[in-house]
Design a protein around this motif. Structure first.
Motif, PDB file in Angstrom:
ATOM      1  N   ARG B   2      46.186  43.046  22.724  1.00 59.97           N
ATOM      2  CA  ARG B   2      45.097  42.280  22.131  1.00 59.97           C
ATOM      3  C   ARG B   2      43.798  42.492  22.874  1.00 59.97           C
ATOM      4  O   ARG B   2      42.722  42.294  22.342  1.00 59.97           O
ATOM      5  CB  ARG B   2      45.448  40.794  22.136  1.00 59.97           C
ATOM      6  CG  ARG B   2      46.184  40.392  20.871  1.00 59.97           C
ATOM      7  CD  ARG B   2      46.638  38.989  20.977  1.00 59.97           C
ATOM      8  NE  ARG B   2      47.716  38.854  21.936  1.00 59.97           N
ATOM      9  CZ  ARG B   2      48.213  37.698  22.317  1.00 59.97           C
ATOM     10  NH1 ARG B   2      47.708  36.589  21.852  1.00 59.97           N
ATOM     11  NH2 ARG B   2      49.203  37.651  23.167  1.00 59.97           N
ATOM     12  N   ASP B   3      43.900  42.880  24.157  1.00 60.79           N
ATOM     13  CA  ASP B   3      42.685  43.144  24.920  1.00 60.79           C
ATOM     14  C   ASP B   3      42.258  44.566  24.619  1.00 60.79           C
ATOM     15  O   ASP B   3      42.762  45.513  25.190  1.00 60.79           O
ATOM     16  CB  ASP B   3      42.985  42.953  26.415  1.00 60.79           C
ATOM     17  CG  ASP B   3      41.707  43.013  27.242  1.00 60.79           C
ATOM     18  OD1 ASP B   3      40.648  43.399  26.677  1.00 60.79           O
ATOM     19  OD2 ASP B   3      41.765  42.683  28.431  1.00 60.79           O
ATOM     20  N   ARG B   6      41.355  47.011  27.169  1.00 62.97           N
ATOM     21  CA  ARG B   6      42.469  47.510  27.977  1.00 62.97           C
ATOM     22  C   ARG B   6      43.362  48.434  27.196  1.00 62.97           C
ATOM     23  O   ARG B   6      44.097  49.211  27.775  1.00 62.97           O
ATOM     24  CB  ARG B   6      43.305  46.331  28.475  1.00 62.97           C
ATOM     25  CG  ARG B   6      42.827  45.743  29.745  1.00 62.97           C
ATOM     26  CD  ARG B   6      43.503  44.411  29.967  1.00 62.97           C
ATOM     27  NE  ARG B   6      44.950  44.530  30.063  1.00 62.97           N
ATOM     28  CZ  ARG B   6      45.762  43.487  30.185  1.00 62.97           C
ATOM     29  NH1 ARG B   6      45.263  42.279  30.216  1.00 62.97           N
ATOM     30  NH2 ARG B   6      47.051  43.655  30.275  1.00 62.97           N
ATOM     31  N   GLU B 303      42.320  38.756  36.961  1.00 63.16           N
ATOM     32  CA  GLU B 303      43.675  38.662  36.393  1.00 63.16           C
ATOM     33  C   GLU B 303      44.724  39.026  37.449  1.00 63.16           C
ATOM     34  O   GLU B 303      45.721  38.322  37.613  1.00 63.16           O
ATOM     35  CB  GLU B 303      43.779  39.615  35.199  1.00 63.16           C
ATOM     36  CG  GLU B 303      45.144  39.578  34.537  1.00 63.16           C
ATOM     37  CD  GLU B 303      45.437  40.835  33.756  1.00 63.16           C
ATOM     38  OE1 GLU B 303      44.485  41.428  33.213  1.00 63.16           O
ATOM     39  OE2 GLU B 303      46.608  41.232  33.708  1.00 63.16           O
ATOM     40  N   LEU B 306      44.977  36.283  40.010  1.00 62.30           N
ATOM     41  CA  LEU B 306      45.698  35.140  39.456  1.00 62.30           C
ATOM     42  C   LEU B 306      47.201  35.421  39.440  1.00 62.30           C
ATOM     43  O   LEU B 306      48.019  34.583  39.835  1.00 62.30           O
ATOM     44  CB  LEU B 306      45.196  34.876  38.036  1.00 62.30           C
ATOM     45  CG  LEU B 306      45.933  33.766  37.313  1.00 62.30           C
ATOM     46  CD1 LEU B 306      45.506  32.414  37.856  1.00 62.30           C
ATOM     47  CD2 LEU B 306      45.682  33.841  35.830  1.00 62.30           C
ATOM     48  N   ARG B 307      47.549  36.628  38.988  1.00 62.47           N
ATOM     49  CA  ARG B 307      48.962  36.984  38.911  1.00 62.47           C
ATOM     50  C   ARG B 307      49.611  36.966  40.296  1.00 62.47           C
ATOM     51  O   ARG B 307      50.762  36.558  40.460  1.00 62.47           O
ATOM     52  CB  ARG B 307      49.119  38.357  38.235  1.00 62.47           C
ATOM     53  CG  ARG B 307      48.852  38.266  36.734  1.00 62.47           C
ATOM     54  CD  ARG B 307      48.651  39.605  36.094  1.00 62.47           C
ATOM     55  NE  ARG B 307      49.817  40.457  36.161  1.00 62.47           N
ATOM     56  CZ  ARG B 307      49.881  41.663  35.598  1.00 62.47           C
ATOM     57  NH1 ARG B 307      48.839  42.119  34.908  1.00 62.47           N
ATOM     58  NH2 ARG B 307      50.961  42.392  35.700  1.00 62.47           N
ATOM     59  N   MET B 308      48.843  37.435  41.296  1.00 57.71           N
ATOM     60  CA  MET B 308      49.378  37.398  42.665  1.00 57.71           C
ATOM     61  C   MET B 308      49.556  35.960  43.115  1.00 57.71           C
ATOM     62  O   MET B 308      50.562  35.606  43.731  1.00 57.71           O
ATOM     63  CB  MET B 308      48.424  38.118  43.605  1.00 57.71           C
ATOM     64  CG  MET B 308      48.547  39.615  43.580  1.00 57.71           C
ATOM     65  SD  MET B 308      47.612  40.298  44.952  1.00 57.71           S
ATOM     66  CE  MET B 308      46.666  41.521  44.125  1.00 57.71           C
ATOM     67  N   ALA B 309      48.556  35.127  42.810  1.00 57.61           N
ATOM     68  CA  ALA B 309      48.636  33.730  43.229  1.00 57.61           C
ATOM     69  C   ALA B 309      49.808  33.036  42.557  1.00 57.61           C
ATOM     70  O   ALA B 309      50.516  32.241  43.178  1.00 57.61           O
ATOM     71  CB  ALA B 309      47.332  33.018  42.895  1.00 57.61           C
ATOM     72  N   ILE B 310      50.039  33.350  41.305  1.00 59.32           N
ATOM     73  CA  ILE B 310      51.129  32.707  40.570  1.00 59.32           C
ATOM     74  C   ILE B 310      52.489  33.164  41.096  1.00 59.32           C
ATOM     75  O   ILE B 310      53.489  32.501  40.913  1.00 59.32           O
ATOM     76  CB  ILE B 310      50.976  32.975  39.045  1.00 59.32           C
ATOM     77  CG1 ILE B 310      49.832  32.110  38.508  1.00 59.32           C
ATOM     78  CG2 ILE B 310      52.240  32.656  38.288  1.00 59.32           C
ATOM     79  CD1 ILE B 310      49.529  32.328  37.047  1.00 59.32           C
ATOM     80  N   GLU B 312      53.383  36.857  41.305  1.00 55.92           N
ATOM     81  CA  GLU B 312      53.777  38.226  40.981  1.00 55.92           C
ATOM     82  C   GLU B 312      53.500  39.097  42.204  1.00 55.92           C
ATOM     83  O   GLU B 312      52.462  38.957  42.853  1.00 55.92           O
ATOM     84  CB  GLU B 312      52.957  38.720  39.775  1.00 55.92           C
ATOM     85  CG  GLU B 312      53.730  39.701  38.938  1.00 55.92           C
ATOM     86  CD  GLU B 312      53.045  40.034  37.637  1.00 55.92           C
ATOM     87  OE1 GLU B 312      52.087  39.328  37.280  1.00 55.92           O
ATOM     88  OE2 GLU B 312      53.468  41.001  36.997  1.00 55.92           O
ATOM     89  N   GLU B 313      54.420  39.997  42.474  1.00 55.39           N
ATOM     90  CA  GLU B 313      54.215  40.858  43.643  1.00 55.39           C
ATOM     91  C   GLU B 313      53.247  41.990  43.321  1.00 55.39           C
ATOM     92  O   GLU B 313      53.120  42.391  42.158  1.00 55.39           O
ATOM     93  CB  GLU B 313      55.551  41.468  44.059  1.00 55.39           C
ATOM     94  CG  GLU B 313      56.410  40.504  44.818  1.00 55.39           C
ATOM     95  CD  GLU B 313      57.737  41.141  45.112  1.00 55.39           C
ATOM     96  OE1 GLU B 313      57.742  42.215  45.743  1.00 55.39           O
ATOM     97  OE2 GLU B 313      58.756  40.593  44.679  1.00 55.39           O
ATOM     98  N   GLU B 316      54.866  44.737  41.528  1.00 53.88           N
ATOM     99  CA  GLU B 316      55.119  44.452  40.104  1.00 53.88           C
ATOM    100  C   GLU B 316      53.851  44.667  39.284  1.00 53.88           C
ATOM    101  O   GLU B 316      53.899  45.230  38.180  1.00 53.88           O
ATOM    102  CB  GLU B 316      55.591  43.001  39.928  1.00 53.88           C
ATOM    103  CG  GLU B 316      57.021  42.773  40.346  1.00 53.88           C
ATOM    104  CD  GLU B 316      57.417  41.293  40.259  1.00 53.88           C
ATOM    105  OE1 GLU B 316      58.526  41.027  39.843  1.00 53.88           O
ATOM    106  OE2 GLU B 316      56.582  40.433  40.624  1.00 53.88           O
ATOM    107  N   LEU B 412      38.686  34.181  43.515  1.00 47.38           N
ATOM    108  CA  LEU B 412      38.894  33.548  42.214  1.00 47.38           C
ATOM    109  C   LEU B 412      37.926  32.396  41.963  1.00 47.38           C
ATOM    110  O   LEU B 412      37.874  31.848  40.880  1.00 47.38           O
ATOM    111  CB  LEU B 412      40.339  33.067  42.080  1.00 47.38           C
ATOM    112  CG  LEU B 412      41.357  34.203  42.007  1.00 47.38           C
ATOM    113  CD1 LEU B 412      42.776  33.667  42.052  1.00 47.38           C
ATOM    114  CD2 LEU B 412      41.163  35.033  40.755  1.00 47.38           C
ATOM    115  N   ASN B 414      34.794  32.974  42.177  1.00 54.51           N
ATOM    116  CA  ASN B 414      33.550  33.595  41.699  1.00 54.51           C
ATOM    117  C   ASN B 414      33.629  33.959  40.221  1.00 54.51           C
ATOM    118  O   ASN B 414      34.683  34.131  39.697  1.00 54.51           O
ATOM    119  CB  ASN B 414      33.257  34.841  42.536  1.00 54.51           C
ATOM    120  CG  ASN B 414      33.123  34.491  43.999  1.00 54.51           C
ATOM    121  OD1 ASN B 414      32.552  33.453  44.332  1.00 54.51           O
ATOM    122  ND2 ASN B 414      33.668  35.310  44.875  1.00 54.51           N
TER     123      ASN B 414
END
Lengths: 242, 414
Positions: B2-3, B6, B303, B306-310, B312-313, B316, B412, B414
């Motif tokens: 959808r992006d 990307r 993104e 955020l994924r790292m903070a959530i 995700e390695e 990954e 994050l 900024n």
């Protein structure tokens, strides 16, 4: 006996925490200078202090995003200093939620998908994901916005989505760095009331890094940081008394 | 998906890149391959036997240095190397004289002539596609009949059935005058040949130039008509070993198409063109996609953070980045290959007429440029389209590993 009970209920235990950052060619900047702190399950507490006092550094270490230079930090019975990056990521994935000042929602995803994202990382089934996401959105009053995209939401709604994303996996610990900085007063109070409701309802521990008076007025416990040290540690009210 | 920045944009970039690569390959294969093929059919063969002296003075068409005892030589070649068809060829130059009714010169024109077997078998005519090139008249059916280029026919105001006289020199340096009848005219589509060419049966040329049992060259063509360089070189080596005679400049010498001066270069170029194009494309596309990846990576910094903070390695996230790139590469490559093949097919079937530009060309290049779809054209885009996309993403994704997780909160905000 009392000590043992407290230790069993503690979610964060910090002893003699020092954090140094290299600065210049040979020097160091010491951001945290011997912190001792215990945070128990279900607390709604804040790290308060001026810019440069070490709030975010402390939050980073509790959030396993950084490691102590000295001392020991146990989060959910894991020694942060000895965690590998994989173990740290696993801990964040399973037990922690993060709320940021600028929401950080994925713009191409709907509200549902943004909230669902942490559950995808946990490999939850589609049915369970849907159930949990809808439940969380209901807590936060966002069920009418399920299919909206972040660009279609107000700042307050975006931050509620971010809270939903942090809460959807029912973490034991939520770390929030200046969560109201981008919100007006009314939205700030709404958000804080919501977080407080979640804290009381789900016994989730919230740790804020903030210098916002509105946030401070909701906290049960305020830890004042000054120049990398705890200047004051005050329990300002009991749970459910606001 | 959808992006669009990307997915769609990179897919378009890869599609265009692959399409250009596929088309470039087909185009160069067509233009150079056809030129090579035509040259091989027309003058070089897959292997060529001539005297060393003849080869050294080729531009002068030195029939005085031609091979002699050719019948024996051809029999020997047929026995030693039966996988080839062996044919005699004589190239010559001269004047074509058109007489009036009184036998006096009415018009004259310079000609290049080629003597080949027109009457005993159809092989040579088929190989050179002469019957398809016929514009006026008919194909020679008996001795003394010739074909001339249509441009020359018009220039000399000739008609099929007219008598013409070739003025040239014999193998022994004497003046040669020989009468022919124009059977028909040809349009070669190659300007160099269309300007003034005559095609004569080999036996007529031998008679006219006093070259009985002699020919400028004996050409060998693989019976399956596909040039096999390894085999041709082996044949050449074997032949030259057998006929080794360092002191005799009239001794026959064999050369393969790939070693034959400019043709050798062309052959190597055509042979390696796929590799060239792949390398250039990988390089160019990697830079383009690397930049695209970097820009997109920077745009996606939030993104990733955020994924790292959530939870995700980094590995990954890196793997998912590579996975996305591979998917984009596959989709872009398939689409680009289909589009590239379509455009190539159109150019293969219809070509682009460059007659006006080619008028003064002395190259043996057809005045209609055509692409040629070869088996390689079908998959040439696959490897670079996917590899370069993945390399670009892999390079841009290295930034994920360099990122300090500790700075996430700060970044994050900024």
């Amino acid at each position: 006996m009392l000590t043992k009970i407290m230790a069993q209920n503690s979610i964060v235990e910090v002893k003699g925490l020092v954090k140094r950052f290299p600065m210049g060619s040979s020097g160091f900047f010491t951001a945290l200078k011997g912190i001792d702190l215990t945070v128990s399950e279900g607390e709604f507490m804040g790290l308060v202090g001026p810019s440069g006092s070490g709030k975010t550094t402390f939050l980073n270490i509790i959030g396993t995003l950084d490691k102590p230079s000295e001392g020991r930090v146990d989060v959910l019975e894991k020694d942060v200093g000895s965690l590998t990056s994989k173990q740290a990521a696993q801990l964040r994935k399973e037990e922690m939620g993060f709320i940021f000042q600028s929401f950080n929602l994925l713009p191409v995803y709907t509200v549902f998908e943004n909230v669902e994202f942490p559950l995808l990382l946990l490999n939850k089934s589609a049915g369970e994901r849907k159930k949990r996401v809808m439940e969380t959105l209901e807590w936060l009053g966002l069920t009418s916005k399920v299919d909206s995209r972040p660009a279609q939401l107000s700042g307050g709604e975006c931050q509620r989505v971010a809270i939903a994303r942090a809460m959807v996996k029912r973490p034991k610990l939520v770390l929030a760095d200046e969560p109201t900085a981008n919100l007006d007063a009314e939205n700030s109070h709404n958000i804080l009331r919501t977080m407080l409701k979640l804290n009381e309802g789900l016994k989730t521990c919230f740790i804020f890094a903030t210098h916002d008076e509105k946030v401070i007025s909701y906290l049960q416990r305020i830890v004042h940081l000054e120049d990398g040290r705890i200047a004051k540690d005050m329990k300002v009210r009991s749970s459910g008394t606001l | 998906m959808r992006d669009r920045s990307r997915s769609l944009l990179p897919v378009i970039v890869v599609t265009l890149g692959v399409m250009i690569t596929v088309f470039m390959h087909a185009y160069l294969s067509g233009v150079l391959g056809e030129s090579l093929e035509k040259t091989a059919d027309f003058s070089e063969g897959h292997v060529k036997v001539e005297t060393k002296a003849y080869a050294d003075n080729l531009s002068q068409l030195p029939n005085d240095l031609a091979l002699v005892g050719v019948d024996t030589l051809v029999k020997s070649l047929e026995r030693l190397y039966p996988e080839y068809n062996w044919v005699r060829r004589i190239d010559f130059g001269g004047l074509l004289d058109v007489p009036d009714s009184a036998g006096n010169t009415k018009m004259q024109g310079a000609v290049m002539g080629k003597g080949l077997d027109l009457l005993q078998s159809d092989d040579e005519a088929t190989r050179m596609g002469l019957k398809k090139l016929l514009v006026k008249g008919r194909f020679p059916s008996k001795a003394g009949e010739v074909l001339v280029s249509d441009e020359l026919l018009e220039k000399l105001h000739l008609r099929p059935g007219d008598r013409v006289t070739l003025i040239s020199s014999t193998m022994f340096g004497e003046m040669a005058i020989y009468n022919f009848t124009v059977a028909g005219s040809l349009h070669f589509g190659i300007n160099l040949l269309d300007r003034g060419m005559m095609i004569v049966d080999i036996h007529d040329v031998q008679m006219a130039l006093n070259m009985e049992d002699a020919s400028g060259a004996v050409l060998g063509f693989f019976k399956n008509n596909l040039y096999n360089d390894k085999h041709a070189v082996a044949t050449k080596t074997d032949f030259n070993k057998r006929y080794k005679n360092d002191g005799d400049k009239f001794a026959p010498v064999m050369s393969s198409l790939s070693e034959n001066g400019l043709m050798g270069f062309s052959y190597t170029f055509v042979k390696n063109i796929a590799g060239f194009i792949i390398l250039i494309f990988i390089f160019a596309m990697s830079i383009v996609l690397w930049n695209a990846g970097l820009i997109s990576g920077l745009r996606r910094y939030g993104e990733f953070g955020l994924r790292m903070a959530i939870g995700e390695e980094k590995s990954e996230i890196y793997r998912s980045l590579i996975g996305e790139a591979a998917l984009i590469g596959i989709i872009g490559t398939i689409t680009g290959t289909i589009l590239g093949l379509s455009v190539s097919w159109l150019m293969q079937e219809y070509g682009i007429n460059m007659e006006s530009i080619m008028k003064s060309s002395s190259l043996m290049i057809s005045d209609t440029l055509r692409a040629q779809i070869t088996p390689t054209t079908w998959f040439i885009g696959l490897v670079p389209g996917i590899i370069s996309t993945v390399i670009g993403a892999a390079l841009s994704g290295i930034g994920i590993y360099k990122r300090q997780t500790a700075n996430l909160f700060k970044e994050l905000q900024n």
